[in-house]
Every structure is written in C-alpha cells, then in structure tokens.
Design a protein around this motif. Sequence first.
Motif, mmCIF file in Angstrom:
data_model
loop_
_atom_site.group_PDB
_atom_site.id
_atom_site.type_symbol
_atom_site.label_atom_id
_atom_site.label_comp_id
_atom_site.label_asym_id
_atom_site.label_seq_id
_atom_site.Cartn_x
_atom_site.Cartn_y
_atom_site.Cartn_z
ATOM 1 N N PRO A 63 -1.878 -9.279 -21.923
ATOM 2 C CA PRO A 63 -1.585 -8.026 -21.220
ATOM 3 C C PRO A 63 -1.069 -8.289 -19.810
ATOM 4 C CG PRO A 63 -3.674 -7.859 -22.374
ATOM 5 C CD PRO A 63 -3.244 -9.289 -22.490
ATOM 6 N N SER A 64 -0.102 -7.501 -19.382
ATOM 7 C CA SER A 64 0.543 -7.733 -18.085
ATOM 8 C C SER A 64 -0.396 -7.516 -16.906
ATOM 9 C CB SER A 64 1.770 -6.828 -17.948
ATOM 10 O OG SER A 64 1.398 -5.464 -18.040
ATOM 11 N N SER A 65 -1.521 -6.839 -17.138
ATOM 12 C CA SER A 65 -2.474 -6.631 -16.049
ATOM 13 C C SER A 65 -3.254 -7.898 -15.714
ATOM 14 C CB SER A 65 -3.462 -5.512 -16.405
ATOM 15 O OG SER A 65 -4.189 -5.841 -17.581
ATOM 16 N N LEU A 66 -3.205 -8.885 -16.597
ATOM 17 C CA LEU A 66 -3.888 -10.154 -16.342
ATOM 18 C C LEU A 66 -2.948 -11.121 -15.640
ATOM 19 C CD1 LEU A 66 -5.739 -10.683 -19.746
ATOM 20 C CD2 LEU A 66 -6.581 -9.558 -17.674
ATOM 21 N N GLU A 67 -3.503 -11.961 -14.785
ATOM 22 C CA GLU A 67 -2.719 -12.974 -14.095
ATOM 23 C C GLU A 67 -3.143 -14.365 -14.555
ATOM 24 O OE1 GLU A 67 -2.624 -12.589 -9.862
ATOM 25 O OE2 GLU A 67 -1.844 -10.540 -9.916
ATOM 26 N N ASP A 91 -8.410 -11.045 -13.826
ATOM 27 C CA ASP A 91 -7.993 -9.648 -13.845
ATOM 28 C C ASP A 91 -8.087 -9.081 -12.429
ATOM 29 O OD1 ASP A 91 -7.560 -6.966 -14.225
ATOM 30 O OD2 ASP A 91 -8.891 -6.777 -15.963
ATOM 31 N N THR A 93 -7.387 -6.276 -11.357
ATOM 32 C CA THR A 93 -7.823 -4.880 -11.305
ATOM 33 C C THR A 93 -9.345 -4.781 -11.240
ATOM 34 O OG1 THR A 93 -7.962 -4.563 -13.719
ATOM 35 C CG2 THR A 93 -5.813 -4.215 -12.676
ATOM 36 N N TYR A 253 -10.829 -9.438 -23.035
ATOM 37 C CA TYR A 253 -10.201 -8.343 -22.300
ATOM 38 C C TYR A 253 -10.526 -7.004 -22.955
ATOM 39 C CZ TYR A 253 -6.470 -5.229 -20.699
ATOM 40 O OH TYR A 253 -5.771 -4.160 -20.201
ATOM 41 N N GLU A 257 -12.619 -3.849 -21.674
ATOM 42 C CA GLU A 257 -11.849 -2.610 -21.542
ATOM 43 C C GLU A 257 -11.933 -1.846 -22.866
ATOM 44 O OE1 GLU A 257 -10.221 -1.357 -19.002
ATOM 45 O OE2 GLU A 257 -10.472 -3.003 -17.590
#
Length: 300
Positions: A63-67, A91, A93, A253, A257
Amino acid sequence: MAHQADEAGLIAAYDASVQSLLNTADVFRKLFPNSDNTQSGHAGEEGRWTESLIAEFLRRNLPSSLEVATGFILDTASGMRSYQIDILIHDPTVAAPILRYGDAVVVMPEAVLGAISVKHTLRQKKLAHELRELSAIGRLCGRADTPGPYLALVGYQMDPKKSYKKFVKSINETYVKVFTELSERPERIAACEIVESVIALDGYLLHAAALAKEGSGVNGDKRKKVPVTWGGPGDRWRYALAVELIAGLSKRYHRREPRVKGRGWPSLAGRALSKFDAIPIACESRPPLSAATKGHTAPV
C-alpha cells in the motif's frame, strides 16, 4: 465487460518479478569485480545495491501509505534502540519518523510493520547472529494490543559451497536451535520475536507461523507453539517467495487497519511446505522488557 482475473497470470507476474531480482542482483558484481572475479570488489556498495532491489520490489507491491527505507528504531519511552536495519517498513500515518536523513529514517516502534535483513548469499555460519538481531527487533516493537512486525532474512542465493541437502539441513537446524534457546530464557519468547521467513531467492523458503490466525487474539494463550515449515524449488517456487514477503507485510497492515479488507492470494497448490518443528511461545506479543536495557541496543 469485466472478466475474471486469471490466477495463472498473477502467478506468472510474481514469478517474473523474482526472476528479475535474480537476474539483476549480480550486475554490480559484474561491473566492479574483485581481482579473481568471485565477488564484488566493493562489498558495502554491492550490499546497498541488493538491498535497493528488494526495497523497490516492496514499494511496487505494498500500500502506498507505507514507506520502505533503511534506518533505526528508537523507543523514546524506554531509551531502547535497534541496530541499523537493511529494509525497514513503517507507517508514517501511525507515527511520523523522528528523523529523516537521505533515504534513511529513525522511527518509533509503533510505526514499524516489518524489518528485513538482506544478504547476497545465505550462509549458515552467519545465520544465528542474523536471526538473533531480527528477533531483538520483534522484542523492541512488541505491543500488547497489536501484532508484532514481520521479520525476514532474504538472500539472493544459497551457499554455493554446500549441496542443497546440506544447505537445507544446516539452515533448518540452526534456526530451530536459535529460537529454542531463546524460548528457554526465564522470560521465554513471544511469537512477535520469531523470524517469520528465511528465503533464498534461488529456491529455498523457511516459514514460521509467527502471526496468529485472525480472530484468535493478540495476547491470548490459545496456542502454545509456532509451527515451522520449509520448502524447496517446485513449479511455483518463485511465486511463493514473492507472496511470502508481500503477504507477510500486508496481513499485518490489514490487521492493524480493520477497515481495509485484506486481499486473497492465489493458492499454493503444488507448492507444499514440509513441517519439521515448532517453537514454544509464552504469548503472541507483549511490551518490550526494558528494565535492564534502558539506553542500550535492543536485547539479544
């Protein structure tokens, strides 16, 4: 008109991704060989090259929200900190990095979803040290209310000096020895401290079921052991290795979530793993044991 996706196509795509990693890994070694052409003359830079390939593969598939970065974990409450981690999945966020510098970060434990150590060649003589360092990360990031991070050791190739049979025997036995010893400490071991995957991209996978099945609870005492399995080359082994990495991270993840439904994965028919042992555990996850380690590297 929408058509049902072909499972074989997805399998082929992941198979090709892993083959691409294998094909690309030795580029740096070929450009900058040592004097006898057996390895790179710049081992440190080759290490960064092989790490970057795995990191980019993960960025494309998570997912793009993870780095995906390299760096350190720092628990500001206890003062505990990790060694430098080859690939650190976090993450932002959940908690923004404490520090960013270049491609590296310093992050808090609660933001960590995974830690991966990358080696060009997977060798038995260094395995115990690598497993203990990864286990210490799971211990540092342990939380009573959330699954621990995905921990993995990934090599591009098996030790070429050993036959396949001897390689598998040495890796499997060393893995069990390390985690059996850790489970015999007074505080025992939590499932979040167990390295879930040991992978050689040219044909070996060890998998521990470190993440409890969904619905069984994080801190419950419903299971007493973590089963360990392994497998070698087969019709779909490249696909299985790719999914091992992506699914290990994605499942954590989606567990954190719950509003996001986790995806299903194509079956691993023809890619059976063999059971060979189980690691006794005290619980699924727990806060880090920091009383005697304040201000020091995560305990090993």
